[in-house]
Design a protein around this motif. Structure first.
Motif, PDB file in Angstrom:
ATOM      1  N   LYS A   2       6.019  56.427   6.772  1.00  0.00           N
ATOM      2  CA  LYS A   2       4.961  55.435   6.780  1.00  0.00           C
ATOM      3  C   LYS A   2       5.426  54.244   5.951  1.00  0.00           C
ATOM      4  N   SER A   3       5.516  53.098   6.579  1.00  0.00           N
ATOM      5  CA  SER A   3       5.913  51.914   5.824  1.00  0.00           C
ATOM      6  C   SER A   3       4.785  50.900   5.773  1.00  0.00           C
ATOM      7  N   ASN A   4       3.612  51.289   6.263  1.00  0.00           N
ATOM      8  CA  ASN A   4       2.499  50.351   6.308  1.00  0.00           C
ATOM      9  C   ASN A   4       1.609  50.430   5.074  1.00  0.00           C
ATOM     10  N   PHE A   5       2.080  51.035   4.004  1.00  0.00           N
ATOM     11  CA  PHE A   5       1.317  51.049   2.771  1.00  0.00           C
ATOM     12  C   PHE A   5       2.158  50.468   1.653  1.00  0.00           C
ATOM     13  N   THR A   6       1.469  50.067   0.598  1.00  0.00           N
ATOM     14  CA  THR A   6       2.098  49.413  -0.544  1.00  0.00           C
ATOM     15  C   THR A   6       2.104  50.355  -1.740  1.00  0.00           C
ATOM     16  N   ILE A   7       3.224  50.365  -2.455  1.00  0.00           N
ATOM     17  CA  ILE A   7       3.325  51.123  -3.696  1.00  0.00           C
ATOM     18  C   ILE A   7       2.958  50.177  -4.832  1.00  0.00           C
ATOM     19  N   LYS A  59      -5.004  54.955   2.546  1.00  0.00           N
ATOM     20  CA  LYS A  59      -3.957  54.846   3.560  1.00  0.00           C
ATOM     21  C   LYS A  59      -3.075  53.614   3.360  1.00  0.00           C
ATOM     22  N   ILE A  60      -3.490  52.700   2.468  1.00  0.00           N
ATOM     23  CA  ILE A  60      -2.698  51.482   2.292  1.00  0.00           C
ATOM     24  C   ILE A  60      -2.090  51.341   0.899  1.00  0.00           C
ATOM     25  N   TYR A  61      -2.480  52.209  -0.050  1.00  0.00           N
ATOM     26  CA  TYR A  61      -1.939  52.123  -1.403  1.00  0.00           C
ATOM     27  C   TYR A  61      -1.548  53.494  -1.944  1.00  0.00           C
ATOM     28  N   LEU A  62      -0.470  53.502  -2.710  1.00  0.00           N
ATOM     29  CA  LEU A  62      -0.056  54.634  -3.540  1.00  0.00           C
ATOM     30  C   LEU A  62       0.163  54.034  -4.921  1.00  0.00           C
ATOM     31  N   LEU A  63      -0.512  54.568  -5.947  1.00  0.00           N
ATOM     32  CA  LEU A  63      -0.467  53.995  -7.283  1.00  0.00           C
ATOM     33  C   LEU A  63       0.388  54.844  -8.214  1.00  0.00           C
ATOM     34  N   LEU A  64       1.423  54.230  -8.792  1.00  0.00           N
ATOM     35  CA  LEU A  64       2.201  54.830  -9.870  1.00  0.00           C
ATOM     36  C   LEU A  64       1.643  54.220 -11.149  1.00  0.00           C
ATOM     37  N   LEU A  65       1.037  55.049 -11.986  1.00  0.00           N
ATOM     38  CA  LEU A  65       0.221  54.563 -13.095  1.00  0.00           C
ATOM     39  C   LEU A  65       0.777  54.992 -14.449  1.00  0.00           C
ATOM     40  N   ASP A  66       1.163  54.004 -15.244  1.00  0.00           N
ATOM     41  CA  ASP A  66       1.614  54.246 -16.618  1.00  0.00           C
ATOM     42  C   ASP A  66       0.404  54.613 -17.473  1.00  0.00           C
ATOM     43  N   ILE A  67       0.605  55.440 -18.475  1.00  0.00           N
ATOM     44  CA  ILE A  67      -0.517  55.817 -19.335  1.00  0.00           C
ATOM     45  C   ILE A  67      -0.737  54.796 -20.445  1.00  0.00           C
ATOM     46  N   ARG A  68       0.321  54.412 -21.127  1.00  0.00           N
ATOM     47  CA  ARG A  68       0.183  53.482 -22.253  1.00  0.00           C
ATOM     48  C   ARG A  68       0.371  52.054 -21.766  1.00  0.00           C
ATOM     49  N   MET A  69      -0.774  51.377 -21.588  1.00  0.00           N
ATOM     50  CA  MET A  69      -0.757  49.987 -21.137  1.00  0.00           C
ATOM     51  C   MET A  69      -1.744  49.176 -21.965  1.00  0.00           C
ATOM     52  N   PRO A  70      -1.547  47.862 -22.012  1.00  0.00           N
ATOM     53  CA  PRO A  70      -2.497  47.009 -22.726  1.00  0.00           C
ATOM     54  C   PRO A  70      -3.854  46.955 -22.021  1.00  0.00           C
ATOM     55  N   LYS A  71      -4.847  46.565 -22.751  1.00  0.00           N
ATOM     56  CA  LYS A  71      -6.219  46.326 -22.315  1.00  0.00           C
ATOM     57  C   LYS A  71      -6.940  47.616 -21.942  1.00  0.00           C
ATOM     58  N   ILE A  72      -6.490  48.311 -20.908  1.00  0.00           N
ATOM     59  CA  ILE A  72      -7.086  49.595 -20.506  1.00  0.00           C
ATOM     60  C   ILE A  72      -5.934  50.547 -20.219  1.00  0.00           C
TER      61      ILE A  72
END
Length: 163
Positions: A2-7, A59-72
């Motif tokens: 699937k190449s129709n989604f954004t990371i 179906k359009i996003y996959l989120l790679l989420l860092d734990i330690r980030m500014p603000k939230i």
């Protein structure tokens, strides 16, 4: 594939973003990649996207989420996503410099079984490919067996020997 989604990579450190993006590209994953610099920007981006595509965000996003980030921080972002039905189905893979058992458990409780210590290794690519190959189970719906010691932390030697 699937190449129709954004990371989406929510990562405030430019070096970690570049490294993660390079790992994804070297694995042959051609999908569009967007960097989000903090938790507040991540939630704002996703909420704006939901206004236009509420029923198909998973179906359009996959989120790679860092734990330690500014603000939230990333765990708060994940908590907020799970409270909002239009964001709750977006697959999330957690990335952290911390090998904290407390963080791993909290992420699993929130429905995110994938938690990788930076720098990510081949297990990250396996998790992304599971989603990109159109597997009917996106990473956030996979059984918590993903939280084994080999999935949670990847020794640097194993990581660098994989290239």
């Amino acid at each position: 594939m699937k190449s129709n989604f954004t990371i989406l990579i929510a990562e405030d450190d430019p070096g970690n973003f570049i490294l993660t993006k390079r790992i994804i590209r070297r694995a042959g994953i051609p999908n569009n990649i967007i960097q989000l610099f903090d938790g507040q920007e991540t939630l704002k981006f996703l909420q704006e996207a939901a206004r236009n595509n509420e029923s198909i965000l998973d179906k359009i996003y996959l989120l790679l989420l860092d734990i330690r980030m500014p603000k939230i921080d990333g765990i708060t972002v994940l908590e907020q996503m799970k409270k909002q039905p239009h964001l709750a189905t977006i697959p999330v893979i957690m990335l952290s410099a911390s090998n904290s058992l407390q963080n791993k458990k909290r992420c699993a409780e929130l429905g995110c079984p994938y938690y990788f210590v930076k720098p990510p290794g081949p297990e990250l690519i396996d998790a992304i490919e599971k989603y990109t190959l159109g597997d009917t189970e996106s990473p956030h719906k996979t059984a918590p067996q993903a939280l084994t010691s080999s999935m949670v932390s990847s020794p640097r030697e194993k990581f660098f020997s994989s290239f």
